[in-house]
Motif scaffolding. Structure first.
Motif, PDB file in Angstrom:
ATOM      1  N   THR A  69       0.858  -1.316  -0.153  1.00 44.10           N
ATOM      2  CA  THR A  69      -0.074   0.021   0.102  1.00 44.10           C
ATOM      3  C   THR A  69       0.922   1.343   0.064  1.00 44.10           C
ATOM      4  O   THR A  69       2.010   1.243   0.521  1.00 44.10           O
ATOM      5  N   LEU A  70       0.397   2.192  -0.441  1.00 40.98           N
ATOM      6  CA  LEU A  70       1.053   3.559  -0.511  1.00 40.98           C
ATOM      7  C   LEU A  70       1.031   4.227   0.734  1.00 40.98           C
ATOM      8  O   LEU A  70       0.291   4.165   1.599  1.00 40.98           O
ATOM      9  N   ALA A  71       2.296   4.535   1.183  1.00 35.84           N
ATOM     10  CA  ALA A  71       2.526   5.203   2.521  1.00 35.84           C
ATOM     11  C   ALA A  71       1.783   6.531   2.445  1.00 35.84           C
ATOM     12  O   ALA A  71       1.925   7.294   1.533  1.00 35.84           O
ATOM     13  N   ASP A  72       1.144   6.746   3.834  1.00 39.13           N
ATOM     14  CA  ASP A  72       0.380   8.065   3.848  1.00 39.13           C
ATOM     15  C   ASP A  72       1.632   9.127   4.175  1.00 39.13           C
ATOM     16  O   ASP A  72       2.694   8.947   4.573  1.00 39.13           O
ATOM     17  N   ASP A  73       1.075  10.627   3.862  1.00 40.97           N
ATOM     18  CA  ASP A  73       2.009  11.533   4.158  1.00 40.97           C
ATOM     19  C   ASP A  73       2.795  11.664   5.647  1.00 40.97           C
ATOM     20  O   ASP A  73       3.959  11.946   5.942  1.00 40.97           O
ATOM     21  N   PRO A  74       2.024  11.395   6.819  1.00 38.89           N
ATOM     22  CA  PRO A  74       2.751  11.131   7.945  1.00 38.89           C
ATOM     23  C   PRO A  74       3.709  10.392   8.053  1.00 38.89           C
ATOM     24  O   PRO A  74       4.721  10.491   8.881  1.00 38.89           O
ATOM     25  N   LEU A  75       3.580   9.183   7.556  1.00 37.55           N
ATOM     26  CA  LEU A  75       4.735   8.162   7.612  1.00 37.55           C
ATOM     27  C   LEU A  75       5.839   8.562   6.813  1.00 37.55           C
ATOM     28  O   LEU A  75       6.882   8.429   7.211  1.00 37.55           O
ATOM     29  N   LYS A 115      12.227  12.355   8.588  1.00 35.56           N
ATOM     30  CA  LYS A 115      12.877  12.587   9.911  1.00 35.56           C
ATOM     31  C   LYS A 115      14.055  11.867  10.445  1.00 35.56           C
ATOM     32  O   LYS A 115      14.995  12.166  10.808  1.00 35.56           O
ATOM     33  N   ALA A 116      13.459  10.599  10.458  1.00 34.14           N
ATOM     34  CA  ALA A 116      14.371   9.338  10.890  1.00 34.14           C
ATOM     35  C   ALA A 116      15.860   9.322  10.023  1.00 34.14           C
ATOM     36  O   ALA A 116      16.831   9.283  10.405  1.00 34.14           O
ATOM     37  N   ILE A 117      15.490   9.446   8.541  1.00 32.65           N
ATOM     38  CA  ILE A 117      16.641   9.747   7.567  1.00 32.65           C
ATOM     39  C   ILE A 117      17.716  10.876   8.064  1.00 32.65           C
ATOM     40  O   ILE A 117      19.026  10.662   8.282  1.00 32.65           O
ATOM     41  N   THR A 118      16.957  11.917   8.178  1.00 32.98           N
ATOM     42  CA  THR A 118      17.769  13.350   8.562  1.00 32.98           C
ATOM     43  C   THR A 118      18.587  13.046   9.911  1.00 32.98           C
ATOM     44  O   THR A 118      19.836  13.563  10.045  1.00 32.98           O
ATOM     45  N   GLU A 119      17.740  12.423  10.742  1.00 34.66           N
ATOM     46  CA  GLU A 119      18.291  12.000  12.263  1.00 34.66           C
ATOM     47  C   GLU A 119      19.592  11.082  12.265  1.00 34.66           C
ATOM     48  O   GLU A 119      20.081  10.581  13.019  1.00 34.66           O
ATOM     49  N   GLY A 120      19.383  10.201  11.106  1.00 36.22           N
ATOM     50  CA  GLY A 120      20.443   9.188  11.236  1.00 36.22           C
ATOM     51  C   GLY A 120      19.978   7.958  11.788  1.00 36.22           C
ATOM     52  O   GLY A 120      20.833   6.969  11.930  1.00 36.22           O
ATOM     53  N   THR A 121      18.818   7.938  12.022  1.00 37.53           N
ATOM     54  CA  THR A 121      18.166   6.422  12.570  1.00 37.53           C
ATOM     55  C   THR A 121      17.534   5.627  11.992  1.00 37.53           C
ATOM     56  O   THR A 121      17.205   4.378  12.055  1.00 37.53           O
ATOM     57  N   ALA A 122      17.267   5.900  10.472  1.00 41.95           N
ATOM     58  CA  ALA A 122      16.531   4.833   9.482  1.00 41.95           C
ATOM     59  C   ALA A 122      17.578   4.103   9.013  1.00 41.95           C
ATOM     60  O   ALA A 122      18.707   4.341   8.463  1.00 41.95           O
ATOM     61  N   ARG A 123      17.195   2.733   9.032  1.00 40.10           N
ATOM     62  CA  ARG A 123      18.166   1.863   8.547  1.00 40.10           C
ATOM     63  C   ARG A 123      17.451   0.906   7.474  1.00 40.10           C
ATOM     64  O   ARG A 123      16.105   0.619   7.366  1.00 40.10           O
ATOM     65  N   SER A 126       2.621  -5.589   4.049  1.00 36.33           N
ATOM     66  CA  SER A 126       0.946  -5.763   4.722  1.00 36.33           C
ATOM     67  C   SER A 126       1.406  -6.059   6.328  1.00 36.33           C
ATOM     68  O   SER A 126       0.468  -5.858   7.082  1.00 36.33           O
ATOM     69  N   GLN A 127       2.532  -6.130   6.867  1.00 39.27           N
ATOM     70  CA  GLN A 127       2.947  -6.320   8.131  1.00 39.27           C
ATOM     71  C   GLN A 127       3.236  -4.943   8.634  1.00 39.27           C
ATOM     72  O   GLN A 127       3.607  -4.816   9.912  1.00 39.27           O
ATOM     73  N   VAL A 128       3.365  -3.998   7.790  1.00 44.21           N
ATOM     74  CA  VAL A 128       3.718  -2.730   8.255  1.00 44.21           C
ATOM     75  C   VAL A 128       5.260  -2.628   9.108  1.00 44.21           C
ATOM     76  O   VAL A 128       5.304  -1.962  10.063  1.00 44.21           O
ATOM     77  N   ASP A 129       5.969  -3.315   8.641  1.00 41.83           N
ATOM     78  CA  ASP A 129       7.542  -3.492   9.250  1.00 41.83           C
ATOM     79  C   ASP A 129       8.465  -2.969   8.165  1.00 41.83           C
ATOM     80  O   ASP A 129       9.955  -3.002   8.819  1.00 41.83           O
ATOM     81  N   ARG A 130       8.212  -2.657   6.868  1.00 50.37           N
ATOM     82  CA  ARG A 130       9.265  -2.234   5.905  1.00 50.37           C
ATOM     83  C   ARG A 130       8.374  -1.280   4.887  1.00 50.37           C
ATOM     84  O   ARG A 130       7.361  -1.503   4.625  1.00 50.37           O
ATOM     85  N   LEU A 131       9.296  -0.422   4.625  1.00 49.72           N
ATOM     86  CA  LEU A 131       8.766   0.313   3.509  1.00 49.72           C
ATOM     87  C   LEU A 131       9.791   0.325   2.224  1.00 49.72           C
ATOM     88  O   LEU A 131      11.029   0.471   2.503  1.00 49.72           O
ATOM     89  N   TYR A 132       9.095   0.227   1.151  1.00 47.80           N
ATOM     90  CA  TYR A 132      10.135   0.490   0.056  1.00 47.80           C
ATOM     91  C   TYR A 132      10.030   1.572  -0.588  1.00 47.80           C
ATOM     92  O   TYR A 132       8.821   2.262  -1.062  1.00 47.80           O
ATOM     93  N   ILE A 140      13.291   0.190   4.077  1.00 48.04           N
ATOM     94  CA  ILE A 140      13.628   0.711   5.088  1.00 48.04           C
ATOM     95  C   ILE A 140      12.794   0.063   6.219  1.00 48.04           C
ATOM     96  O   ILE A 140      11.605  -0.234   6.102  1.00 48.04           O
ATOM     97  N   GLY A 141      13.344  -0.193   7.470  1.00 45.20           N
ATOM     98  CA  GLY A 141      12.788  -0.635   8.511  1.00 45.20           C
ATOM     99  C   GLY A 141      11.856   0.206   9.214  1.00 45.20           C
ATOM    100  O   GLY A 141      12.298   1.584   9.367  1.00 45.20           O
ATOM    101  N   LEU A 142      10.735  -0.003   9.632  1.00 48.35           N
ATOM    102  CA  LEU A 142       9.749   0.648  10.121  1.00 48.35           C
ATOM    103  C   LEU A 142       9.577   0.668  11.691  1.00 48.35           C
ATOM    104  O   LEU A 142       8.910   1.382  12.410  1.00 48.35           O
ATOM    105  N   THR A 143      10.223  -0.161  12.266  1.00 46.33           N
ATOM    106  CA  THR A 143      10.123  -0.545  13.544  1.00 46.33           C
ATOM    107  C   THR A 143      10.704   0.647  14.343  1.00 46.33           C
ATOM    108  O   THR A 143      11.820   1.005  14.093  1.00 46.33           O
ATOM    109  N   GLY A 144       9.740   1.308  15.015  1.00 46.28           N
ATOM    110  CA  GLY A 144      10.023   2.409  15.806  1.00 46.28           C
ATOM    111  C   GLY A 144       9.961   3.589  15.006  1.00 46.28           C
ATOM    112  O   GLY A 144       9.738   4.791  15.692  1.00 46.28           O
ATOM    113  N   ILE A 145       9.533   3.517  13.815  1.00 47.37           N
ATOM    114  CA  ILE A 145       9.245   4.779  13.085  1.00 47.37           C
ATOM    115  C   ILE A 145       7.716   4.849  12.688  1.00 47.37           C
ATOM    116  O   ILE A 145       7.100   5.940  12.900  1.00 47.37           O
ATOM    117  N   SER A 146       7.142   3.509  12.562  1.00 48.82           N
ATOM    118  CA  SER A 146       5.503   3.537  12.113  1.00 48.82           C
ATOM    119  C   SER A 146       4.663   4.087  13.160  1.00 48.82           C
ATOM    120  O   SER A 146       3.608   4.257  13.128  1.00 48.82           O
TER     121      SER A 146
END
Length: 88
Positions: free
Chosen positions: A20-26, A32-40, A58-64, A79-85
């Motif tokens: 599914t397409l990620a929404d704007d808040p995500l 923000k996580a990329i800017t802060e250096g925490t996105a992996r 569908s498990q909302v644990d990764r974003l392409y 991109i791993g979404l644990t802690g971001i989503s």
């Protein structure tokens, strides 16, 4: 960007599930996580390039990521979404 007619045929390359397409808040939280250096990514490498959109599994644990209008459907670059989503 991804057109509505192509979205139903896109599948997660890791598990074959619907994307599914990620929404704007995500997208904002991921950037923000990329800017802060925490996105992996899935190889635990730091993600440095901001995204303009993304496709979420569908498990909302990764974003392409989508950059330049092109989705990157490579498992290792997701991109791993644990802690971001969950939000702030």
């Amino acid at each position: 960007m991804i057109t509505p007619d192509i979205l139903p045929i896109l599948r997660c390359p890791a598990d074959g599930g619907q994307l599914t397409l990620a929404d704007d808040p995500l997208i904002q939280r991921v950037n923000k996580a990329i800017t802060e250096g925490t996105a992996r990514d899935q190889l635990d490498e730091r993600v440095t390039d901001p995204i303009e959109g993304g496709l979420v599994n569908s498990q909302v644990d990764r974003l392409y990521p989508i950059r330049g209008g092109i989705p990157t459907l490579i498992v290792d670059e997701a991109i791993g979404l644990t802690g971001i989503s969950e939000g702030e």
